[in-house]
Motif scaffolding. Structure first.
Motif, PDB file in Angstrom:
ATOM      1  N   SER A  30       0.775  -1.218   0.000  1.00 41.47           N
ATOM      2  CA  SER A  30       0.000   0.000   0.000  1.00 41.47           C
ATOM      3  C   SER A  30       0.806   1.267   0.000  1.00 41.47           C
ATOM      4  CB  SER A  30      -0.885   0.004   1.234  1.00 41.47           C
ATOM      5  OG  SER A  30      -0.209   0.565   2.291  1.00 41.47           O
ATOM      6  N   ALA A  31       0.082   2.380  -0.057  1.00 40.33           N
ATOM      7  CA  ALA A  31       0.612   3.725   0.177  1.00 40.33           C
ATOM      8  C   ALA A  31      -0.328   4.740  -0.395  1.00 40.33           C
ATOM      9  CB  ALA A  31       1.978   3.853  -0.425  1.00 40.33           C
ATOM     10  N   ALA A  32      -0.014   5.996  -0.239  1.00 42.27           N
ATOM     11  CA  ALA A  32      -0.885   7.054  -0.745  1.00 42.27           C
ATOM     12  C   ALA A  32      -0.915   7.009  -2.263  1.00 42.27           C
ATOM     13  CB  ALA A  32      -0.377   8.404  -0.271  1.00 42.27           C
ATOM     14  N   GLU A  33      -2.126   7.097  -2.848  1.00 36.74           N
ATOM     15  CA  GLU A  33      -2.298   6.877  -4.269  1.00 36.74           C
ATOM     16  C   GLU A  33      -1.458   7.806  -5.134  1.00 36.74           C
ATOM     17  OE1 GLU A  33      -6.401   7.079  -5.176  1.00 36.74           O
ATOM     18  OE2 GLU A  33      -6.909   5.226  -4.135  1.00 36.74           O
ATOM     19  N   ASN A  34      -1.477   9.074  -4.861  1.00 31.45           N
ATOM     20  CA  ASN A  34      -0.814  10.042  -5.730  1.00 31.45           C
ATOM     21  C   ASN A  34       0.682   9.802  -5.842  1.00 31.45           C
ATOM     22  OD1 ASN A  34      -3.217  11.282  -6.218  1.00 31.45           O
ATOM     23  ND2 ASN A  34      -2.938  12.886  -4.684  1.00 31.45           N
ATOM     24  N   VAL A  35       1.313   9.330  -4.770  1.00 30.39           N
ATOM     25  CA  VAL A  35       2.748   9.111  -4.786  1.00 30.39           C
ATOM     26  C   VAL A  35       3.092   7.691  -5.201  1.00 30.39           C
ATOM     27  CG1 VAL A  35       4.841   9.079  -3.384  1.00 30.39           C
ATOM     28  CG2 VAL A  35       3.158  10.881  -3.055  1.00 30.39           C
ATOM     29  N   LEU A  36       2.533   6.719  -4.481  1.00 28.49           N
ATOM     30  CA  LEU A  36       2.960   5.342  -4.713  1.00 28.49           C
ATOM     31  C   LEU A  36       2.504   4.799  -6.055  1.00 28.49           C
ATOM     32  CD1 LEU A  36       4.686   3.313  -3.325  1.00 28.49           C
ATOM     33  CD2 LEU A  36       2.674   2.283  -2.325  1.00 28.49           C
ATOM     34  N   SER A  37       1.412   5.325  -6.598  1.00 27.89           N
ATOM     35  CA  SER A  37       0.979   4.863  -7.919  1.00 27.89           C
ATOM     36  C   SER A  37       2.045   5.175  -8.953  1.00 27.89           C
ATOM     37  CB  SER A  37      -0.341   5.533  -8.318  1.00 27.89           C
ATOM     38  OG  SER A  37      -0.186   6.940  -8.372  1.00 27.89           O
ATOM     39  N   ASN A  38       2.778   6.275  -8.770  1.00 32.61           N
ATOM     40  CA  ASN A  38       3.891   6.593  -9.656  1.00 32.61           C
ATOM     41  C   ASN A  38       5.103   5.742  -9.337  1.00 32.61           C
ATOM     42  OD1 ASN A  38       2.663   8.660 -11.184  1.00 32.61           O
ATOM     43  ND2 ASN A  38       2.967  10.116  -9.522  1.00 32.61           N
ATOM     44  N   ILE A  39       5.377   5.560  -8.063  1.00 32.22           N
ATOM     45  CA  ILE A  39       6.535   4.769  -7.661  1.00 32.22           C
ATOM     46  C   ILE A  39       6.414   3.340  -8.160  1.00 32.22           C
ATOM     47  CG2 ILE A  39       7.788   3.831  -5.672  1.00 32.22           C
ATOM     48  CD1 ILE A  39       6.984   6.263  -4.116  1.00 32.22           C
ATOM     49  N   THR A  40       5.207   2.789  -8.178  1.00 26.30           N
ATOM     50  CA  THR A  40       5.025   1.375  -8.483  1.00 26.30           C
ATOM     51  C   THR A  40       4.924   1.057  -9.966  1.00 26.30           C
ATOM     52  OG1 THR A  40       2.643   1.621  -8.211  1.00 26.30           O
ATOM     53  CG2 THR A  40       3.893   0.907  -6.290  1.00 26.30           C
ATOM     54  N   GLN A  41       4.961   2.051 -10.803  1.00 31.86           N
ATOM     55  CA  GLN A  41       4.926   1.772 -12.232  1.00 31.86           C
ATOM     56  C   GLN A  41       6.230   1.110 -12.659  1.00 31.86           C
ATOM     57  OE1 GLN A  41       4.194   5.541 -14.024  1.00 31.86           O
ATOM     58  NE2 GLN A  41       2.041   5.596 -13.483  1.00 31.86           N
ATOM     59  N   ILE A  42       6.141   0.206 -13.629  1.00 30.20           N
ATOM     60  CA  ILE A  42       7.344  -0.424 -14.160  1.00 30.20           C
ATOM     61  C   ILE A  42       8.245   0.656 -14.742  1.00 30.20           C
ATOM     62  CG2 ILE A  42       8.218  -2.021 -15.909  1.00 30.20           C
ATOM     63  CD1 ILE A  42       5.673  -3.628 -15.548  1.00 30.20           C
ATOM     64  N   SER A  43       9.531   0.558 -14.458  1.00 28.05           N
ATOM     65  CA  SER A  43      10.477   1.606 -14.819  1.00 28.05           C
ATOM     66  C   SER A  43      10.477   1.891 -16.317  1.00 28.05           C
ATOM     67  CB  SER A  43      11.878   1.188 -14.379  1.00 28.05           C
ATOM     68  OG  SER A  43      11.893   0.962 -12.996  1.00 28.05           O
ATOM     69  N   ASN A  44      10.420   3.159 -16.658  1.00 29.26           N
ATOM     70  CA  ASN A  44      10.502   3.626 -18.030  1.00 29.26           C
ATOM     71  C   ASN A  44      11.831   4.360 -18.161  1.00 29.26           C
ATOM     72  OD1 ASN A  44      10.340   5.179 -20.416  1.00 29.26           O
ATOM     73  ND2 ASN A  44       8.095   5.189 -20.306  1.00 29.26           N
ATOM     74  N   MET A  45      12.821   3.701 -18.763  1.00 27.45           N
ATOM     75  CA  MET A  45      14.167   4.254 -18.792  1.00 27.45           C
ATOM     76  C   MET A  45      14.224   5.564 -19.567  1.00 27.45           C
ATOM     77  SD  MET A  45      15.972   2.563 -16.800  1.00 27.45           S
ATOM     78  CE  MET A  45      17.455   3.517 -17.175  1.00 27.45           C
ATOM     79  N   LYS A  46      13.388   5.697 -20.569  1.00 25.83           N
ATOM     80  CA  LYS A  46      13.383   6.939 -21.348  1.00 25.83           C
ATOM     81  C   LYS A  46      12.971   8.115 -20.464  1.00 25.83           C
ATOM     82  CE  LYS A  46      11.632   9.026 -25.610  1.00 25.83           C
ATOM     83  NZ  LYS A  46      10.776   8.820 -26.826  1.00 25.83           N
ATOM     84  N   VAL A  47      11.939   7.903 -19.662  1.00 22.47           N
ATOM     85  CA  VAL A  47      11.472   8.947 -18.746  1.00 22.47           C
ATOM     86  C   VAL A  47      12.542   9.244 -17.702  1.00 22.47           C
ATOM     87  CG1 VAL A  47       9.759   9.521 -16.986  1.00 22.47           C
ATOM     88  CG2 VAL A  47       9.049   8.366 -19.088  1.00 22.47           C
ATOM     89  N   ILE A  48      13.175   8.195 -17.187  1.00 25.13           N
ATOM     90  CA  ILE A  48      14.214   8.364 -16.175  1.00 25.13           C
ATOM     91  C   ILE A  48      15.389   9.161 -16.735  1.00 25.13           C
ATOM     92  CG2 ILE A  48      15.966   7.150 -14.809  1.00 25.13           C
ATOM     93  CD1 ILE A  48      13.922   4.907 -14.414  1.00 25.13           C
ATOM     94  N   GLU A  49      15.831   8.786 -17.928  1.00 30.00           N
ATOM     95  CA  GLU A  49      16.978   9.465 -18.542  1.00 30.00           C
ATOM     96  C   GLU A  49      16.677  10.939 -18.798  1.00 30.00           C
ATOM     97  OE1 GLU A  49      17.720   7.109 -21.964  1.00 30.00           O
ATOM     98  OE2 GLU A  49      18.602   5.440 -20.837  1.00 30.00           O
ATOM     99  N   GLN A  50      15.449  11.225 -19.206  1.00 27.59           N
ATOM    100  CA  GLN A  50      15.056  12.612 -19.447  1.00 27.59           C
ATOM    101  C   GLN A  50      15.059  13.399 -18.139  1.00 27.59           C
ATOM    102  OE1 GLN A  50      11.272  13.072 -21.385  1.00 27.59           O
ATOM    103  NE2 GLN A  50      11.245  15.291 -21.180  1.00 27.59           N
ATOM    104  N   CYS A  51      14.548  12.763 -17.085  1.00 28.03           N
ATOM    105  CA  CYS A  51      14.501  13.400 -15.769  1.00 28.03           C
ATOM    106  C   CYS A  51      15.913  13.690 -15.264  1.00 28.03           C
ATOM    107  CB  CYS A  51      13.759  12.490 -14.788  1.00 28.03           C
ATOM    108  SG  CYS A  51      13.623  13.145 -13.107  1.00 28.03           S
ATOM    109  N   VAL A  52      16.811  12.722 -15.378  1.00 31.82           N
ATOM    110  CA  VAL A  52      18.191  12.894 -14.927  1.00 31.82           C
ATOM    111  C   VAL A  52      18.881  13.998 -15.712  1.00 31.82           C
ATOM    112  CG1 VAL A  52      20.468  11.805 -14.758  1.00 31.82           C
ATOM    113  CG2 VAL A  52      18.417  10.518 -14.097  1.00 31.82           C
TER     114      VAL A  52
END
Length: 287
Positions: A30-52
């Protein structure tokens, strides 16, 4: 008496076996929907690389080392979300999202750990969130929830033809509950959750103070304590009154006058030590 003991032992064994299967096979996380729903998504390396890349595009003097490590870590486990926006509500209750413990989690944890060691209170809070989500994914539920599930399984496991009296059923249920609590060191949340939140809360971090209140309220990595749960919620409210006052007031529902007086006194102490504000009205529950 020997027959009763044998019967109760049979019930305990059966219910605990079913309970173990239930714990191992269920995804009760469990966890708060707004935060953990993002945390629990399968990693998207393209999004991660853009963020970094966006973090690294800040001028060298715009982010200190701790902040850069913190922001980079967030990219790896919560790209696009604000980890503190829920002000500790992530610790309120269990839901049913599965946390993805892949390589990006390991990277995020190591970066966040470095940021925390450099004194980032945000990183200390985020580390607590990471550990909490990981524990949830491994089905480490709170003692109260575990006991409730075990008792439900116990009730469903009693053979109809055993003809137990209500007193015998009560004794059997109590034995099951005691067995669960005796194993609490194996089933509880990691104590580091509490330690990280405490460090951030003492640095005046409002989300961590609200979160620490919830941790004390539910017994997440620490012995439940109504007085401390109230005191930390009141301390957080003081920094942004009346925001969160209902969370403070909810803590008072099951407290007697002595406990509430002690909690208000402790809140005053925390407010003076861990915030730059002293507002006596923020300490007192709305009666």
């Amino acid at each position: 008496m020997d027959l009763l003991c044998a019967t109760i032992q049979k019930i305990i064994t059966k219910s605990l076996l079913l309970f173990s299967i239930y714990i191992c096979s269920s995804a009760l996380v469990s966890a708060a929907e707004n935060v953990l729903s993002n945390i629990t998504q399968i990693s998207n390396m393209k999004v991660i690389e853009q963020c970094v890349a966006e973090v690294n595009n800040y001028p060298d003097d715009a982010l200190d080392t701790a902040e850069r490590l913190y922001q980079t870590s967030v990219c790896y486990f919560c790209a696009g979300c604000e980890i503190e926006v829920d002000n500790g509500r992530i610790f309120e209750e269990n839901q049913t999202n599965t946390f993805v413990l892949d390589d990006t989690y390991i990277i995020a944890y190591k970066l966040m750990q470095q940021a925390a060691e450099l004194g980032s209170r945000q990183a200390s809070y985020a580390l607590a969130v990471l550990i909490y989500a990981k524990d949830l994914s491994e089905n480490k539920l709170t003692k109260e929830h575990i006991a409730t599930q075990a008792l439900d399984i116990f009730k469903n496991s009693v053979d109809r033809d055993e003809k137990l009296t209500s007193d015998e059923l009560d004794k059997g249920a109590e034995a099951v509950k005691n067995e669960v609590y005796a194993k609490q060191h194996e089933l509880d949340f990691n104590t580091e959750i509490y330690v990280r939140l405490l460090n951030a809360a003492r640095e005046g971090h409002m989300p961590a103070q609200f979160a620490l209140s919830e941790v004390y309220n539910r017994g997440i990595g620490v012995t439940p304590n109504k007085v401390h749960a109230y005191a930390w919620a009141a301390t957080a409210v003081a920094q942004n009154p009346p925001f969160g006052s209902e969370r403070r007031d909810n803590r008072a529902v099951n407290m007697n006058s002595f406990e509430l007086s002690e909690a208000e006194s402790l809140a005053e102490q925390f407010m003076k030590e861990y915030t730059d504000i002293f507002d006596r009205s923020s300490i007192t529950v709305m009666r």
